[in-house]
Write a protein that holds these residues in place. Structure first.
Motif, mmCIF file in Angstrom:
data_model
loop_
_atom_site.group_PDB
_atom_site.id
_atom_site.type_symbol
_atom_site.label_atom_id
_atom_site.label_comp_id
_atom_site.label_asym_id
_atom_site.label_seq_id
_atom_site.Cartn_x
_atom_site.Cartn_y
_atom_site.Cartn_z
ATOM 1 N N LYS A 144 -11.476 -0.817 -7.022
ATOM 2 C CA LYS A 144 -12.323 0.078 -6.242
ATOM 3 C C LYS A 144 -12.802 1.251 -7.103
ATOM 4 O O LYS A 144 -12.161 1.652 -8.072
ATOM 5 C CB LYS A 144 -11.567 0.591 -5.017
ATOM 6 C CG LYS A 144 -11.236 -0.497 -3.992
ATOM 7 C CD LYS A 144 -12.512 -1.090 -3.409
ATOM 8 C CE LYS A 144 -12.264 -1.964 -2.195
ATOM 9 N NZ LYS A 144 -11.943 -1.201 -0.986
ATOM 10 N N TRP A 164 0.833 -1.206 0.000
ATOM 11 C CA TRP A 164 0.000 0.000 0.000
ATOM 12 C C TRP A 164 0.870 1.261 0.000
ATOM 13 O O TRP A 164 0.603 2.212 -0.733
ATOM 14 C CB TRP A 164 -0.932 -0.010 1.198
ATOM 15 C CG TRP A 164 -1.760 1.239 1.309
ATOM 16 C CD1 TRP A 164 -1.648 2.246 2.212
ATOM 17 C CD2 TRP A 164 -2.842 1.608 0.448
ATOM 18 N NE1 TRP A 164 -2.579 3.228 1.971
ATOM 19 C CE2 TRP A 164 -3.328 2.857 0.894
ATOM 20 C CE3 TRP A 164 -3.437 1.001 -0.666
ATOM 21 C CZ2 TRP A 164 -4.389 3.514 0.270
ATOM 22 C CZ3 TRP A 164 -4.504 1.665 -1.285
ATOM 23 C CH2 TRP A 164 -4.960 2.901 -0.805
ATOM 24 N N ASP A 201 -7.936 0.528 0.383
ATOM 25 C CA ASP A 201 -8.301 1.423 -0.712
ATOM 26 C C ASP A 201 -9.735 1.894 -0.485
ATOM 27 O O ASP A 201 -10.646 1.066 -0.371
ATOM 28 C CB ASP A 201 -8.188 0.667 -2.042
ATOM 29 C CG ASP A 201 -7.985 1.586 -3.216
ATOM 30 O OD1 ASP A 201 -8.154 2.804 -3.052
ATOM 31 O OD2 ASP A 201 -7.653 1.092 -4.304
ATOM 32 N N ASN A 239 -10.690 4.048 -8.546
ATOM 33 C CA ASN A 239 -9.748 3.654 -9.594
ATOM 34 C C ASN A 239 -10.436 3.281 -10.904
ATOM 35 O O ASN A 239 -9.784 2.756 -11.806
ATOM 36 C CB ASN A 239 -8.895 2.473 -9.112
ATOM 37 C CG ASN A 239 -8.133 2.811 -7.845
ATOM 38 O OD1 ASN A 239 -7.611 3.918 -7.706
ATOM 39 N ND2 ASN A 239 -8.073 1.882 -6.911
#
Length: 259
Positions: free
Chosen positions: A75, A10, A44, A78
């Motif tokens: 997600k 991440w 996310d 995105n």
């Protein structure tokens, strides 16, 4: 251990440096790779809006070093609807894929009887032109990344969903020519016939039936990216991309350098 690897990935997705592959060498198998992927996805923000299927041709499987395709959630932050302007990091070795995206018109919950092509056809609301931007947060890019690709969010950065593809016969999607243009020049060409499945609906059925799909399963409104028809093409900033699906639909994106 899995939470540490998810945290590390991440951080690298942001402004962090590339990770040496040795730092991620402790992934024990597919179950652990998908667990890290789920933990990474939980960091996310936003709901799941799409699913990508990766390594969808014999050549892609050999290049990435896996025995079977893989999947990953995308997600909503995105996922871009319509023409997009997107930042890419050269260090993350971004690649562009041109593919069909199937939009689900109803939920496909887990069930005892496997879903088949006819079930997917009935559950499909529309099929769209799409791009996927692939990027890696570890050294060496996607080549022979194996389980790392699964853990690293399916090496997805973003997807771009273009217009619906007009098609009078749903069985003819595999015959539609798909071309990729960069800066107005045709760079790659292909069809869905090069995928592992005879039809793009078979790819969606594979995902719906996958034993590692999270309990949420596939839901109405989800877009399923069924695999690249034009291979993988390196990206760099200041490029404009256009994906053409026959004479009926065009997906577009412009790429700029990340700050």
């Amino acid at each position: 251990m899995t939470h540490f690897l998810a945290d590390t990935l991440w951080t690298a997705r942001g402004s962090g440096p590339l990770l040496p592959r040795s730092a991620l060498a402790g992934i024990a198998g597919l179950d652990e790779a998908y667990l890290i992927q789920q933990q990474l996805a939980a960091m996310d923000p936003g709901p799941v809006a799409a699913w990508k299927i990766g390594a969808t041709s014999p050549a892609a499987l050999a290049a990435i070093g896996l025995d079977e395709p893989f999947f990953a959630p995308v997600k909503r932050p995105n996922m871009h609807l319509g023409a997009a302007v997107m930042a890419v990091r050269a260090a993350h070795a971004p690649l562009l894929e041109t593919e069909f995206a199937v939009c689900m018109g109803r939920d496909l919950p887990a069930r005892g009887t496997p879903y088949g092509r006819d079930d997917i056809a009935l559950a499909t609301a529309s099929v769209h032109a799409a791009f996927e931007v692939v990027a890696t947060r570890f050294e060496g890019g996607v080549a022979q990344s194996g389980l790392l690709a699964i853990a690293d969010g399916g090496v997805n950065q973003a997807v771009v969903i273009g217009p619906e593809i007009p098609c009078g016969d749903p069985l003819s999607f595999d015959r539609i020519d798909v071309t990729l243009e960069l800066a107005g020049v045709e760079t790659a060409r292909g069809t869905a016939a090069g995928l592992l499945w005879p039809h793009i609906f078979d790819a969606v059925a594979w995902l719906a039936n996958h034993p590692r799909l999270p309990p949420r399963s596939l839901a109405k409104g989800d877009f399923i990216l069924t695999g690249t028809c034009t291979g993988v093409t390196p990206l760099r900033p200041a490029l404009a991309a256009r994906g053409r699906f026959g004479s009926g639909a065009v997906v577009e994106a412009e790429f700029i350098a990340a700050a």
